[in-house]
Design a protein around this motif. Structure first.
Motif, mmCIF file in Angstrom:
data_model
loop_
_atom_site.group_PDB
_atom_site.id
_atom_site.type_symbol
_atom_site.label_atom_id
_atom_site.label_comp_id
_atom_site.label_asym_id
_atom_site.label_seq_id
_atom_site.Cartn_x
_atom_site.Cartn_y
_atom_site.Cartn_z
ATOM 1 N N GLY A 84 0.819 -1.207 0.000
ATOM 2 C CA GLY A 84 0.000 0.000 0.000
ATOM 3 C C GLY A 84 0.854 1.259 0.000
ATOM 4 O O GLY A 84 0.568 2.222 -0.719
ATOM 5 N N GLN A 85 1.900 1.258 0.805
ATOM 6 C CA GLN A 85 2.817 2.397 0.832
ATOM 7 C C GLN A 85 3.467 2.614 -0.532
ATOM 8 O O GLN A 85 3.589 3.746 -1.007
ATOM 9 N N MET A 86 3.895 1.523 -1.165
ATOM 10 C CA MET A 86 4.476 1.623 -2.503
ATOM 11 C C MET A 86 3.482 2.214 -3.496
ATOM 12 O O MET A 86 3.832 3.062 -4.331
ATOM 13 N N SER A 87 2.240 1.735 -3.416
ATOM 14 C CA SER A 87 1.213 2.189 -4.360
ATOM 15 C C SER A 87 0.908 3.666 -4.188
ATOM 16 O O SER A 87 0.648 4.372 -5.174
ATOM 17 N N MET A 88 0.937 4.144 -2.956
ATOM 18 C CA MET A 88 0.725 5.570 -2.714
ATOM 19 C C MET A 88 1.814 6.415 -3.368
ATOM 20 O O MET A 88 1.551 7.498 -3.889
ATOM 21 N N LYS A 89 3.041 5.917 -3.358
ATOM 22 C CA LYS A 89 4.176 6.683 -3.869
ATOM 23 C C LYS A 89 4.411 6.470 -5.360
ATOM 24 O O LYS A 89 4.792 7.401 -6.072
ATOM 25 N N ARG A 90 4.204 5.243 -5.828
ATOM 26 C CA ARG A 90 4.629 4.896 -7.186
ATOM 27 C C ARG A 90 3.488 4.601 -8.146
ATOM 28 O O ARG A 90 3.720 4.379 -9.337
ATOM 29 N N ALA A 100 8.440 -8.344 -3.327
ATOM 30 C CA ALA A 100 9.618 -8.232 -4.182
ATOM 31 C C ALA A 100 9.231 -8.185 -5.658
ATOM 32 O O ALA A 100 9.824 -7.429 -6.447
ATOM 33 N N THR A 101 8.232 -8.980 -6.034
ATOM 34 C CA THR A 101 7.790 -9.000 -7.430
ATOM 35 C C THR A 101 7.248 -7.640 -7.851
ATOM 36 O O THR A 101 7.598 -7.109 -8.906
ATOM 37 N N VAL A 102 6.400 -7.058 -7.036
ATOM 38 C CA VAL A 102 5.828 -5.752 -7.364
ATOM 39 C C VAL A 102 6.899 -4.666 -7.320
ATOM 40 O O VAL A 102 6.953 -3.788 -8.181
ATOM 41 N N ASP A 103 7.781 -4.744 -6.332
ATOM 42 C CA ASP A 103 8.822 -3.734 -6.175
ATOM 43 C C ASP A 103 9.769 -3.694 -7.369
ATOM 44 O O ASP A 103 10.385 -2.667 -7.647
ATOM 45 N N SER A 104 9.888 -4.817 -8.086
ATOM 46 C CA SER A 104 10.798 -4.881 -9.230
ATOM 47 C C SER A 104 10.224 -4.215 -10.482
ATOM 48 O O SER A 104 10.919 -4.073 -11.483
ATOM 49 N N LYS A 105 8.956 -3.810 -10.424
ATOM 50 C CA LYS A 105 8.293 -3.205 -11.582
ATOM 51 C C LYS A 105 8.256 -1.684 -11.453
ATOM 52 O O LYS A 105 8.501 -1.124 -10.385
ATOM 53 N N SER A 106 7.954 -1.020 -12.550
ATOM 54 C CA SER A 106 7.830 0.438 -12.535
ATOM 55 C C SER A 106 6.755 0.871 -13.523
ATOM 56 O O SER A 106 6.353 0.090 -14.399
ATOM 57 N N GLY A 107 6.288 2.093 -13.348
ATOM 58 C CA GLY A 107 5.300 2.645 -14.263
ATOM 59 C C GLY A 107 4.008 1.858 -14.288
ATOM 60 O O GLY A 107 3.528 1.360 -13.265
ATOM 61 N N LYS A 108 3.430 1.736 -15.496
ATOM 62 C CA LYS A 108 2.163 1.023 -15.646
ATOM 63 C C LYS A 108 2.285 -0.446 -15.259
ATOM 64 O O LYS A 108 1.326 -1.051 -14.777
ATOM 65 N N GLU A 109 3.470 -1.021 -15.474
ATOM 66 C CA GLU A 109 3.670 -2.429 -15.111
ATOM 67 C C GLU A 109 3.613 -2.614 -13.601
ATOM 68 O O GLU A 109 3.149 -3.644 -13.112
ATOM 69 N N ASP A 153 1.663 -0.853 -11.619
ATOM 70 C CA ASP A 153 0.234 -0.818 -11.311
ATOM 71 C C ASP A 153 -0.428 -2.158 -11.621
ATOM 72 O O ASP A 153 -1.132 -2.732 -10.768
ATOM 73 N N SER A 154 -0.233 -2.655 -12.854
ATOM 74 C CA SER A 154 -0.941 -3.863 -13.271
ATOM 75 C C SER A 154 -0.498 -5.094 -12.482
ATOM 76 O O SER A 154 -1.324 -5.950 -12.145
ATOM 77 N N THR A 155 0.789 -5.172 -12.163
ATOM 78 C CA THR A 155 1.279 -6.319 -11.392
ATOM 79 C C THR A 155 0.727 -6.293 -9.966
ATOM 80 O O THR A 155 0.271 -7.317 -9.444
ATOM 81 N N ALA A 156 0.766 -5.123 -9.329
ATOM 82 C CA ALA A 156 0.256 -4.994 -7.963
ATOM 83 C C ALA A 156 -1.228 -5.331 -7.897
ATOM 84 O O ALA A 156 -1.670 -6.085 -7.013
ATOM 85 N N VAL A 157 -1.998 -4.803 -8.828
ATOM 86 C CA VAL A 157 -3.436 -5.059 -8.827
ATOM 87 C C VAL A 157 -3.721 -6.535 -9.083
ATOM 88 O O VAL A 157 -4.575 -7.144 -8.423
ATOM 89 N N ALA A 158 -3.014 -7.131 -10.032
ATOM 90 C CA ALA A 158 -3.249 -8.537 -10.355
ATOM 91 C C ALA A 158 -3.011 -9.430 -9.146
ATOM 92 O O ALA A 158 -3.829 -10.296 -8.818
#
Length: 246
Positions: free
Chosen positions: A73-79, A127-136, A138-143
């Motif tokens: 959640g913290q990552m999603s707020m920032k990134r 770790a999987t979500v943290d390795s992504k950036s941008g739209k990827e 978002d989509s990885t975290a949501v999935a």
């Protein structure tokens, strides 16, 4: 861009990702010598009603869920790249801080030891979500989060319907509202592919128990606290209503 079914399947299998509320045994750290296959077995009689293995595991699992979803959640707020993604992050942080506070309150009353770290597979989520950036990102975290929240939902309902312990029942009530709210805000991002979600929810990989079990805390170590964020002014007690049809 939403992940393909093959991609999301690779994320869940390759990253050792599975239902957050998977079967979990915690006999050593909870002082239980043998964990029965029958989770309805009563392991303690408390002033709040009998405590079963399923009740105990539920409290541990709610705590463990917060230990990986709060940082996401913290990552999603920032990134997060959209306002909807950032809003979902706020709900994750506030919701799990509230659940964590209740877990920390009732655990001593029920003589339950709480983990201070998420399980290995849950840490791989992060770790999987943290390795992504941008739209990827978002989509990885949501999935990942929409699949796990969808799998958690019936587990909460089962505990709520069967527990005779009033404290566990209160936690299940709060978890039900919180998870429904999180499902709603994740869907509000418009990144949920329901075919993918249904496929992953109904065909989860089977993993070794050690991948699913949060490590026991060191004896005497302080309990990690997920910091409350009243400044975010978010209500997760009930879901955001969906638009009316017509």
């Amino acid at each position: 861009m939403p992940l393909s079914r093959n991609t999301i399947g690779a994320v869940f299998v390759g990253g050792a990702l599975i239902l957050t509320f998977s079967a979990l045994a915690y006999p050593a750290m909870l002082g239980v010598e043998n964990t029965s296959a029958n989770t309805s077995r009563i392991i303690a009689n408390t002033p709040y009603g009998p405590l079963t293995e399923a009740d105990r595991d539920f409290v541990v699992k709610v705590r463990a869920a917060g230990l990986w979803e709060y940082p996401l959640g913290q990552m999603s707020m920032k990134r997060g790249t959209t306002e909807e993604m950032k809003e979902a992050g706020k709900h994750l942080v506030v919701g799990h801080a509230g659940l964590d506070a209740m877990c920390r309150k009732i655990a001593p009353e029920l003589n339950i030891t709480l983990p201070n770290q998420a399980s290995p597979q849950q840490q791989q989520f992060v770790a999987t979500v943290d390795s992504k950036s941008g739209k990827e990102f978002d989509s990885t975290a949501v999935a990942i989060m929409r699949v796990t929240h969808g799998q958690i939902f019936p587990a909460i309902a089962k505990i709520r319907a069967t527990t005779q312990n009033t404290l566990v029942r209160q936690l299940a009530d709060l978890a039900n509202d919180t998870v429904l709210d999180h499902i709603t805000v994740l869907e509000n991002t418009k990144l949920v592919n329901f075919d993918q979600v249904n496929f992953q929810q109904t065909t989860p990989p089977k993993l070794p128990k050690e991948q699913l079990t949060p490590p026991a805390p060191q004896p005497g170590s302080p309990v990690v606290v997920l910091t409350p964020r009243p400044d975010l002014d978010v209500n997760t007690a009930s879901p955001t209503p969906s638009p009316s049809a017509g």
